[in-house]
Design a protein around this motif. Structure first.
Motif, mmCIF file in Angstrom:
data_model
loop_
_atom_site.group_PDB
_atom_site.id
_atom_site.type_symbol
_atom_site.label_atom_id
_atom_site.label_comp_id
_atom_site.label_asym_id
_atom_site.label_seq_id
_atom_site.Cartn_x
_atom_site.Cartn_y
_atom_site.Cartn_z
ATOM 1 N N LEU A 65 0.826 -1.209 0.000
ATOM 2 C CA LEU A 65 0.000 0.000 0.000
ATOM 3 C C LEU A 65 0.865 1.266 0.000
ATOM 4 O O LEU A 65 0.542 2.251 -0.675
ATOM 5 C CB LEU A 65 -0.930 -0.003 1.217
ATOM 6 N N GLN A 66 1.952 1.242 0.752
ATOM 7 C CA GLN A 66 2.859 2.400 0.763
ATOM 8 C C GLN A 66 3.481 2.616 -0.616
ATOM 9 O O GLN A 66 3.634 3.763 -1.067
ATOM 10 C CB GLN A 66 3.946 2.203 1.819
ATOM 11 N N ASN A 67 3.818 1.516 -1.296
ATOM 12 C CA ASN A 67 4.340 1.622 -2.660
ATOM 13 C C ASN A 67 3.280 2.182 -3.609
ATOM 14 O O ASN A 67 3.583 2.980 -4.504
ATOM 15 C CB ASN A 67 4.825 0.262 -3.163
ATOM 16 N N ASP A 68 2.021 1.756 -3.406
ATOM 17 C CA ASP A 68 0.927 2.281 -4.236
ATOM 18 C C ASP A 68 0.773 3.786 -4.044
ATOM 19 O O ASP A 68 0.580 4.537 -5.016
ATOM 20 C CB ASP A 68 -0.396 1.592 -3.870
ATOM 21 N N ILE A 69 0.853 4.233 -2.796
ATOM 22 C CA ILE A 69 0.715 5.667 -2.509
ATOM 23 C C ILE A 69 1.870 6.444 -3.145
ATOM 24 O O ILE A 69 1.665 7.523 -3.725
ATOM 25 C CB ILE A 69 0.656 5.910 -0.990
ATOM 26 N N LEU A 74 3.730 10.116 -7.399
ATOM 27 C CA LEU A 74 4.549 10.353 -8.587
ATOM 28 C C LEU A 74 3.661 10.734 -9.766
ATOM 29 O O LEU A 74 4.000 11.642 -10.546
ATOM 30 C CB LEU A 74 5.355 9.090 -8.919
ATOM 31 N N ARG A 75 2.522 10.047 -9.885
ATOM 32 C CA ARG A 75 1.567 10.378 -10.944
ATOM 33 C C ARG A 75 1.066 11.806 -10.784
ATOM 34 O O ARG A 75 0.912 12.543 -11.771
ATOM 35 C CB ARG A 75 0.396 9.387 -10.887
ATOM 36 N N ARG A 76 0.844 12.227 -9.554
ATOM 37 C CA ARG A 76 0.406 13.604 -9.300
ATOM 38 C C ARG A 76 1.460 14.601 -9.798
ATOM 39 O O ARG A 76 1.129 15.605 -10.437
ATOM 40 C CB ARG A 76 0.147 13.810 -7.813
ATOM 41 N N GLN A 77 2.722 14.333 -9.507
ATOM 42 C CA GLN A 77 3.802 15.216 -9.967
ATOM 43 C C GLN A 77 3.854 15.279 -11.492
ATOM 44 O O GLN A 77 4.072 16.347 -12.084
ATOM 45 C CB GLN A 77 5.140 14.725 -9.415
ATOM 46 N N LYS A 145 -6.297 4.239 0.685
ATOM 47 C CA LYS A 145 -5.142 3.399 1.014
ATOM 48 C C LYS A 145 -4.558 3.751 2.382
ATOM 49 O O LYS A 145 -4.096 2.866 3.111
ATOM 50 C CB LYS A 145 -4.083 3.506 -0.087
ATOM 51 N N VAL A 146 -4.585 5.011 2.747
ATOM 52 C CA VAL A 146 -4.123 5.413 4.087
ATOM 53 C C VAL A 146 -5.010 4.780 5.148
ATOM 54 O O VAL A 146 -4.527 4.296 6.189
ATOM 55 C CB VAL A 146 -4.099 6.946 4.220
ATOM 56 N N ALA A 147 -6.342 4.758 4.895
ATOM 57 C CA ALA A 147 -7.267 4.131 5.847
ATOM 58 C C ALA A 147 -6.986 2.628 5.957
ATOM 59 O O ALA A 147 -7.038 2.058 7.054
ATOM 60 C CB ALA A 147 -8.710 4.373 5.405
ATOM 61 N N GLU A 148 -6.665 1.984 4.832
ATOM 62 C CA GLU A 148 -6.332 0.550 4.863
ATOM 63 C C GLU A 148 -5.059 0.311 5.678
ATOM 64 O O GLU A 148 -4.977 -0.652 6.447
ATOM 65 C CB GLU A 148 -6.150 0.029 3.438
ATOM 66 N N ILE A 149 -4.076 1.175 5.501
ATOM 67 C CA ILE A 149 -2.828 1.046 6.259
ATOM 68 C C ILE A 149 -3.089 1.193 7.753
ATOM 69 O O ILE A 149 -2.567 0.429 8.574
ATOM 70 C CB ILE A 149 -1.792 2.086 5.783
ATOM 71 N N GLU A 150 -3.919 2.159 8.122
ATOM 72 C CA GLU A 150 -4.224 2.372 9.541
ATOM 73 C C GLU A 150 -4.906 1.143 10.145
ATOM 74 O O GLU A 150 -4.610 0.748 11.277
ATOM 75 C CB GLU A 150 -5.106 3.610 9.698
#
Length: 203
Positions: A65-69, A74-77, A145-150
């Motif tokens: 999930l961290q890799n996905d984020i 990167l896509r945002r940049q 994804k942040v919610a899944e990580i939490e």
């Protein structure tokens, strides 16, 4: 007259040997509790293994999930870099609120026959809108994804607490194994190869 038969020395019973002189053999028999301790070590080692596997799975899921984020950021940049190349017409910025005015200007340019300018302006508006929509989708995915990580971290903490408790019990088994003079090594009753962390805690 026949000589009475006499058993050779090596055929005399072990019990007679122990009761006769060498009582050290009888004293070397380990306490019965040692078998119970060995069973407890085996049972708890299986539970420890289960917790370690569950922890490993969640750590791997968190890494993915961290890799996905990171990929989304990167896509945002890349999107923002692409947006920087959008023709800036008719002013230095094209906020989303200006779409109505730009649309009206586009119709005027078409009416006046300035097709080239109209195409450039249409491309600018469409790309700016597309970039903003893509960024909004990135935001949604990052939040999810942040919610899944939490949630995974919460589960991870629970399994770690249970693992630590079980390792504490295992320490008591190892101590009892030693205190009762059980034969061999306590690790011989461990059903699985312990992790390096667990081995350090038990050694």
């Amino acid at each position: 007259m026949k000589t009475p038969y006499k058993k050779p020395a090596f055929q005399t019973s072990r019990s007679n040997q122990i009761s006769g002189g060498d009582r050290s053999l009888a004293q070397e028999v380990e306490p019965a509790v040692c078998n119970t301790i060995r069973r407890n070590i085996g049972d708890d080692s299986a539970q420890i293994r289960t917790y370690e596997l569950e922890i490993g799975r969640r750590q791997e899921q968190i890494r993915r999930l961290q890799n996905d984020i990171a990929a989304l950021e990167l896509r945002r940049q890349q999107l923002r870099a692409a947006e920087a190349d959008v023709p800036q017409l008719p002013g230095p910025d094209i906020p989303i609120q200006a779409r109505g005015r730009l649309g009206a200007l586009l119709r005027i340019l078409k009416t006046l026959g300035q097709i080239h300018d109209a195409v450039i302006l249409a491309d600018a508006v469409n790309r700016a809108v597309a970039v903003r929509q893509a960024e909004q989708e990135i935001d949604r995915q990052v939040v999810r994804k942040v919610a899944e990580i939490e949630e995974l971290e919460r589960q991870l903490a629970g399994f770690q607490d249970r693992l630590d408790d079980r390792v504490d019990w295992m320490k008591r088994h190892f101590k009892a194994f030693k205190d009762n003079g059980c034969e061999g090594s306590a690790f011989n009753s461990y059903r699985f190869t312990p992790s390096s962390r667990t081995r350090r805690l038990l050694s």
